[in-house]
Scaffold this active site. Structure first.
Site, PDB file in Angstrom:
ATOM      1  CG  ASP A  99      -1.773   1.268   1.258  1.00 44.80           C
ATOM      2  OD1 ASP A  99      -2.708   1.336   0.440  1.00 44.80           O
ATOM      3  OD2 ASP A  99      -1.503   2.193   2.056  1.00 44.80           O
ATOM      4  CE1 TYR A 156       0.940   7.738   3.052  1.00 46.60           C
ATOM      5  CE2 TYR A 156       1.257   5.549   2.141  1.00 46.60           C
ATOM      6  CZ  TYR A 156       0.472   6.458   2.814  1.00 46.60           C
ATOM      7  OH  TYR A 156      -0.773   6.088   3.250  1.00 46.60           O
ATOM      8  CE  LYS A 181      -3.533   4.817   0.488  1.00 43.73           C
ATOM      9  NZ  LYS A 181      -2.136   4.615   0.866  1.00 43.73           N
ATOM     10  CG  HIS A 190      -4.351   9.649   0.213  1.00 41.16           C
ATOM     11  ND1 HIS A 190      -2.993   9.559   0.083  1.00 41.16           N
ATOM     12  CD2 HIS A 190      -4.610   9.246   1.476  1.00 41.16           C
ATOM     13  CE1 HIS A 190      -2.458   9.110   1.204  1.00 41.16           C
ATOM     14  NE2 HIS A 190      -3.422   8.924   2.075  1.00 41.16           N
TER      15      HIS A 190
HETATM   16  P1  NAD Z   1       0.345   0.647  11.726  1.00 38.82           P
HETATM   17  O1  NAD Z   1      -0.929   0.530  12.500  1.00 38.82           O
HETATM   18  O2  NAD Z   1       0.691  -0.365  10.720  1.00 38.82           O
HETATM   19  O3  NAD Z   1       1.516   0.787  12.815  1.00 38.82           O
HETATM   20  C1  NAD Z   1       2.831   0.956  12.438  1.00 38.82           C
HETATM   21  C2  NAD Z   1       3.679   1.099  13.702  1.00 38.82           C
HETATM   22  O4  NAD Z   1       3.516  -0.058  14.514  1.00 38.82           O
HETATM   23  C3  NAD Z   1       5.139   1.212  13.402  1.00 38.82           C
HETATM   24  O5  NAD Z   1       5.650   2.200  14.286  1.00 38.82           O
HETATM   25  C4  NAD Z   1       5.728  -0.136  13.739  1.00 38.82           C
HETATM   26  O6  NAD Z   1       7.014  -0.015  14.247  1.00 38.82           O
HETATM   27  C5  NAD Z   1       4.782  -0.656  14.795  1.00 38.82           C
HETATM   28  N1  NAD Z   1       4.577  -2.116  14.711  1.00 38.82           N
HETATM   29  C6  NAD Z   1       4.305  -2.813  13.573  1.00 38.82           C
HETATM   30  N2  NAD Z   1       4.104  -4.113  13.866  1.00 38.82           N
HETATM   31  C7  NAD Z   1       4.243  -4.244  15.198  1.00 38.82           C
HETATM   32  C8  NAD Z   1       4.134  -5.349  16.083  1.00 38.82           C
HETATM   33  N3  NAD Z   1       3.840  -6.561  15.634  1.00 38.82           N
HETATM   34  N4  NAD Z   1       4.328  -5.118  17.413  1.00 38.82           N
HETATM   35  C9  NAD Z   1       4.617  -3.880  17.871  1.00 38.82           C
HETATM   36  N5  NAD Z   1       4.735  -2.781  17.074  1.00 38.82           N
HETATM   37  C10 NAD Z   1       4.543  -2.959  15.753  1.00 38.82           C
HETATM   38  O7  NAD Z   1       0.358   2.115  11.177  1.00 38.82           O
HETATM   39  P2  NAD Z   1       0.260   2.946   9.881  1.00 38.82           P
HETATM   40  O8  NAD Z   1       1.567   2.963   9.200  1.00 38.82           O
HETATM   41  O9  NAD Z   1      -0.372   4.202  10.330  1.00 38.82           O
HETATM   42  O10 NAD Z   1      -0.827   2.223   8.969  1.00 38.82           O
HETATM   43  C11 NAD Z   1      -0.482   1.207   8.062  1.00 38.82           C
HETATM   44  C12 NAD Z   1      -0.492   1.692   6.635  1.00 38.82           C
HETATM   45  O11 NAD Z   1      -1.770   2.225   6.317  1.00 38.82           O
HETATM   46  C13 NAD Z   1       0.452   2.851   6.312  1.00 38.82           C
HETATM   47  O12 NAD Z   1       1.794   2.449   6.231  1.00 38.82           O
HETATM   48  C14 NAD Z   1      -0.138   3.334   5.022  1.00 38.82           C
HETATM   49  O13 NAD Z   1       0.231   2.494   3.949  1.00 38.82           O
HETATM   50  C15 NAD Z   1      -1.637   3.223   5.316  1.00 38.82           C
HETATM   51  N6  NAD Z   1      -2.266   4.485   5.809  1.00 38.82           N
HETATM   52  C16 NAD Z   1      -3.191   5.094   5.015  1.00 38.82           C
HETATM   53  C17 NAD Z   1      -3.773   6.279   5.426  1.00 38.82           C
HETATM   54  C18 NAD Z   1      -4.813   6.950   4.568  1.00 38.82           C
HETATM   55  O14 NAD Z   1      -5.139   8.117   4.808  1.00 38.82           O
HETATM   56  N7  NAD Z   1      -5.373   6.266   3.598  1.00 38.82           N
HETATM   57  C19 NAD Z   1      -3.414   6.858   6.659  1.00 38.82           C
HETATM   58  C20 NAD Z   1      -2.477   6.209   7.446  1.00 38.82           C
HETATM   59  C21 NAD Z   1      -1.913   5.018   7.023  1.00 38.82           C
END
Ligand code: NAD
Length: 325
Positions: A47, A52, A81, A114
């Site tokens: 994704d 980004y 996006k 997005h």
């Molecule tokens: P996420 O919920 O995936 O959390 C990521 C964080 O959690 C990182 O800091 C990582 O170090 C930690 N982490 C990951 N696995 C773990 C585990 N097993 N145990 C402990 N800590 C762990 O957060 P995100 O990046 O906000 O969301 C995922 C993806 O969603 C983004 O990378 C992006 O691609 C997408 N996203 C989209 C939007 C949008 O507006 N459409 C907004 C935010 C994110």
């Protein structure tokens, strides 16, 4: 490779993995390696997004995995996006072409709008990756007169021209989606939204699913990725330390992270966790072959607090725009 489950999309019959890998906040220096590792670990969905700022490196990671014979392009389900500054009907196609070029791809498996927010246009020649919400040189956010209908028409043409196999939306609410359903030629396949136990939005999720639109959850782990960005993110205890989540994890001999991801995937909600850590990257794929029971689901339902972390009203966004109200 970890076992993968899929959702089969209408119209194309494409198989969208239930677990993918998110690319937000992966810095350019490590991004190509991270994406290569993610594919090697077993992720088949990525994704990405223009905003980004790492699509060149995401493309390099994919290329390396393909060149080494780990996957073929058609084994991957690539999602990206359109950023808010390119909603204008003449601005969608050049933005998409720039992404394809940066990524070294000829098509996207899923292309999303997005946000339902048309920001003022800034030409690619002046700034790319795109600026955020406020036009460079200006002090405040201003919207552009680009109706979503015009933007969606251009997104539909991406399907006609073979540049996107499936199309969808992100951060849209019921009103915006309902409006789209009145004019779309190709229905959105997917809605990507913030979704975790602190922000469950059951009415939105149920209604959207009834329209035949699949839900993709972002920020499945809740506050953790907002802890440096917003006060709400910083002040909310992490879901990994939540007693309910921890006790369910112990009961199933899983990690809290796996419980959070299973909670979505078990309800056919796609997840896209991000981790730079090899062990967690692998663990986050371990959500198949076991299930949460009714008691677990009831306990997690009680954690809903309507707590949104990706809230455009947070001071860090610098805009006065309550898009989720
Ligand atoms: P996420 O919920 O995936 O959390 C990521 C964080 O959690 C990182 O800091 C990582 O170090 C930690 N982490 C990951 N696995 C773990 C585990 N097993 N145990 C402990 N800590 C762990 O957060 P995100 O990046 O906000 O969301 C995922 C993806 O969603 C983004 O990378 C992006 O691609 C997408 N996203 C989209 C939007 C949008 O507006 N459409 C907004 C935010 C994110």
């Amino acid at each position: 490779m970890a076992s993968q489950d899929y959702i089969t999309l209408d119209r194309t019959n494409d198989k969208m993995p239930l677990v993918g890998f998110g690319c937000w906040k992966i810095d350019s220096a490590t991004c190509a390696d991270t994406i290569y590792q993610a594919i090697k670990t077993g992720y088949r969905m990525i994704d990405s997004a223009q905003i980004y700022g790492n699509e060149v490196e995401v493309g390099q990671g994919i290329k390396r995995a393909i060149d080494e014979g780990i996957v073929k392009r058609e084994d991957l389900f690539f999602v990206t996006k359109l950023w808010n500054t390119y909603h204008g009907k003449n601005n969608v196609r050049p933005a998409v072409e720039r992404q394809l070029k940066d990524l070294g791809l000829t098509y996207f498996d899923l292309y999303l709008i997005h946000f339902p927010v048309p920001c003022e246009f800034t030409p690619i020649a002046e700034a790319y990756p795109p600026p955020g919400w406020i036009k460079p040189g200006k002090e405040k956010f201003e919207y552009e007169r680009s109706p979503i209908q015009d933007t969606w028409r251009e997104i539909e043409k991406l399907v006609d021209d073979g540049l996107a196999r499936n199309i969808g939306i992100s951060n849209f609410n019921v009103q915006t989606i309902l409006d789209m359903l009145t004019y779309c030629r190709i229905k959105p396949s997917v809605l990507q939204i913030e979704h975790h136990p602190y922000l469950q939005q059951p009415r939105l999720v149920d209604w959207v699913k009834k329209q035949g639109i699949h839900i993709m959850a972002y920020s499945s782990f809740g506050p953790i990725s907002y802890n440096e960005m917003t006060a709400t993110g910083k002040n909310t205890p992490t879901l990994f330390d939540n007693e309910t989540i921890k006790s369910i994890a112990a009961k199933h001999d899983k990690t809290p992270g796996q419980v959070l991801l299973r909670w979505s995937t078990q309800r056919d909600i796609v997840v896209i966790p991000k981790s730079l850590n090899a062990g967690r990257m692998a663990a986050n794929l371990g959500v198949f072959g076991w299930s949460l029971d009714e008691e677990d689901l009831k306990a997690i339902a009680t954690l809903n607090a309507g707590l949104r972390f990706n809230d455009t009203m947070e001071p860090a966004y610098g805009i006065d725009l309550p898009i989720f109200d």
